[in-house]
Design a protein around this motif. Structure first.
Motif, PDB file in Angstrom:
ATOM      1  N   HIS A   1      54.982  10.337  16.852  1.00 58.71           N
ATOM      2  CA  HIS A   1      56.887   9.145  17.048  1.00 58.71           C
ATOM      3  C   HIS A   1      58.041   9.905  16.819  1.00 58.71           C
ATOM      4  O   HIS A   1      58.420   9.672  17.180  1.00 58.71           O
ATOM      5  N   MET A   2      57.891  11.067  15.495  1.00 63.02           N
ATOM      6  CA  MET A   2      58.346  11.953  16.062  1.00 63.02           C
ATOM      7  C   MET A   2      59.378  12.847  16.843  1.00 63.02           C
ATOM      8  O   MET A   2      60.237  12.276  17.326  1.00 63.02           O
ATOM      9  N   LEU A   3      57.993  12.899  17.409  1.00 60.45           N
ATOM     10  CA  LEU A   3      58.711  13.883  18.937  1.00 60.45           C
ATOM     11  C   LEU A   3      59.611  12.618  20.243  1.00 60.45           C
ATOM     12  O   LEU A   3      60.431  12.908  20.913  1.00 60.45           O
ATOM     13  N   ASN A   4      58.854  11.161  19.895  1.00 58.90           N
ATOM     14  CA  ASN A   4      59.395  10.476  20.838  1.00 58.90           C
ATOM     15  C   ASN A   4      60.881  10.070  20.116  1.00 58.90           C
ATOM     16  O   ASN A   4      61.771   9.538  21.340  1.00 58.90           O
ATOM     17  N   GLN A   5      61.299   9.990  18.789  1.00 54.61           N
ATOM     18  CA  GLN A   5      62.625   9.266  18.678  1.00 54.61           C
ATOM     19  C   GLN A   5      63.662  10.860  18.801  1.00 54.61           C
ATOM     20  O   GLN A   5      64.182  10.533  19.144  1.00 54.61           O
ATOM     21  N   ILE A   6      63.058  12.073  18.684  1.00 52.09           N
ATOM     22  CA  ILE A   6      64.042  13.333  18.769  1.00 52.09           C
ATOM     23  C   ILE A   6      63.879  13.901  20.710  1.00 52.09           C
ATOM     24  O   ILE A   6      65.047  14.135  20.537  1.00 52.09           O
ATOM     25  N   LEU A   7      63.175  13.011  21.613  1.00 51.56           N
ATOM     26  CA  LEU A   7      63.422  13.950  22.517  1.00 51.56           C
ATOM     27  C   LEU A   7      63.300  12.670  23.532  1.00 51.56           C
ATOM     28  O   LEU A   7      63.161  11.667  23.518  1.00 51.56           O
ATOM     29  N   HIS A   8      64.679  13.262  24.766  1.00 55.58           N
ATOM     30  CA  HIS A   8      64.410  12.290  26.191  1.00 55.58           C
ATOM     31  C   HIS A   8      63.343  12.292  26.541  1.00 55.58           C
ATOM     32  O   HIS A   8      62.764  13.086  26.924  1.00 55.58           O
ATOM     33  N   PRO A   9      63.163  11.436  27.465  1.00 58.04           N
ATOM     34  CA  PRO A   9      61.995  11.329  28.435  1.00 58.04           C
ATOM     35  C   PRO A   9      61.431  12.605  29.311  1.00 58.04           C
ATOM     36  O   PRO A   9      60.291  12.534  29.398  1.00 58.04           O
TER      37      PRO A   9
ATOM     38  N   ARG B   1      58.684  17.416  30.167  1.00 63.53           N
ATOM     39  CA  ARG B   1      58.539  18.482  30.406  1.00 63.53           C
ATOM     40  C   ARG B   1      57.509  19.174  29.000  1.00 63.53           C
ATOM     41  O   ARG B   1      56.771  19.779  29.719  1.00 63.53           O
ATOM     42  N   LEU B   2      57.800  18.678  28.601  1.00 62.84           N
ATOM     43  CA  LEU B   2      57.268  19.474  26.914  1.00 62.84           C
ATOM     44  C   LEU B   2      55.128  19.264  27.455  1.00 62.84           C
ATOM     45  O   LEU B   2      54.394  19.631  27.320  1.00 62.84           O
ATOM     46  N   GLY B   3      54.811  17.853  27.805  1.00 58.48           N
ATOM     47  CA  GLY B   3      53.521  17.426  27.748  1.00 58.48           C
ATOM     48  C   GLY B   3      53.159  18.312  29.085  1.00 58.48           C
ATOM     49  O   GLY B   3      52.392  18.820  28.951  1.00 58.48           O
ATOM     50  N   ARG B   4      54.360  18.977  30.472  1.00 58.46           N
ATOM     51  CA  ARG B   4      53.353  19.856  31.264  1.00 58.46           C
ATOM     52  C   ARG B   4      53.011  20.734  30.817  1.00 58.46           C
ATOM     53  O   ARG B   4      52.200  21.528  31.168  1.00 58.46           O
ATOM     54  N   ILE B   5      53.990  20.650  29.672  1.00 57.13           N
ATOM     55  CA  ILE B   5      53.753  22.475  29.086  1.00 57.13           C
ATOM     56  C   ILE B   5      52.677  22.663  29.035  1.00 57.13           C
ATOM     57  O   ILE B   5      51.346  23.686  28.905  1.00 57.13           O
TER      58      ILE B   5
ATOM     59  N   GLN C   1      49.525  26.537  23.060  1.00 56.65           N
ATOM     60  CA  GLN C   1      50.331  26.633  21.518  1.00 56.65           C
ATOM     61  C   GLN C   1      51.817  26.737  21.964  1.00 56.65           C
ATOM     62  O   GLN C   1      52.045  26.755  20.935  1.00 56.65           O
ATOM     63  N   ARG C   2      52.441  26.943  22.759  1.00 59.40           N
ATOM     64  CA  ARG C   2      53.787  27.508  23.329  1.00 59.40           C
ATOM     65  C   ARG C   2      54.325  26.000  22.647  1.00 59.40           C
ATOM     66  O   ARG C   2      54.475  25.299  22.476  1.00 59.40           O
ATOM     67  N   ALA C   3      53.494  25.149  23.762  1.00 58.95           N
ATOM     68  CA  ALA C   3      53.966  23.456  23.443  1.00 58.95           C
ATOM     69  C   ALA C   3      53.601  23.537  22.003  1.00 58.95           C
ATOM     70  O   ALA C   3      54.877  22.603  20.961  1.00 58.95           O
TER      71      ALA C   3
END
Length: 132
Positions: A48-56, A61-65, A71-73
């Protein structure tokens, strides 16, 4: 202590155990379930916090990583959450800003190297062939 006092203590303890989630045997099983529920709640709060601070686009991109290098993600997510909690993020993180953060994390991590050191001379059969 009387038998009646011991009985009262037992009843009080039994009530306490029941209020905490059942009998002693069931308490151990529910303890594992409670831990799983807490982990799920933490994961949901984190997402929920990540959804608030990241553009879609950045979240995508973070999901693909995460699919390639989990571990990097996780490291990047931890850094983003820390920045948000300390108030250093003024707006949502764009994909370009996420790329910069990924490069910063990649620069900080040293690549693991495997070094092979071979012993010489202790059991070298090739030397025996030279004496012929």
């Amino acid at each position: 202590m009387d038998d009646s006092e011991l009985e009262q203590i037992r009843k009080a303890r039994l009530e306490q155990l029941k209020s905490q989630g059942g009998s002693a045997g069931a308490g151990q099983a529910s303890g594992g379930q409670n831990q799983e529920q807490q982990k799920e709640q933490q994961d949901e709060a984190r997402q929920h916090m990540l959804n608030q601070i990241l553009h879609p686009e950045a979240a995508d991109r973070l999901g693909r990583i995460r699919l390639v290098k989990q571990q990097r993600a996780t490291d990047v997510e931890n850094r983003l959450i820390m920045l948000a909690q300390t108030g250093q993020l003024r707006q949502k993180v764009t994909e370009a800003q996420l790329k910069e953060l990924l490069n910063a994390v990649a620069d900080n991590k040293e690549e693991e190297k495997i070094v092979v050191s071979r012993r010489k001379g202790w059991d070298d059969d090739d030397d025996d062939l030279l004496d012929l």
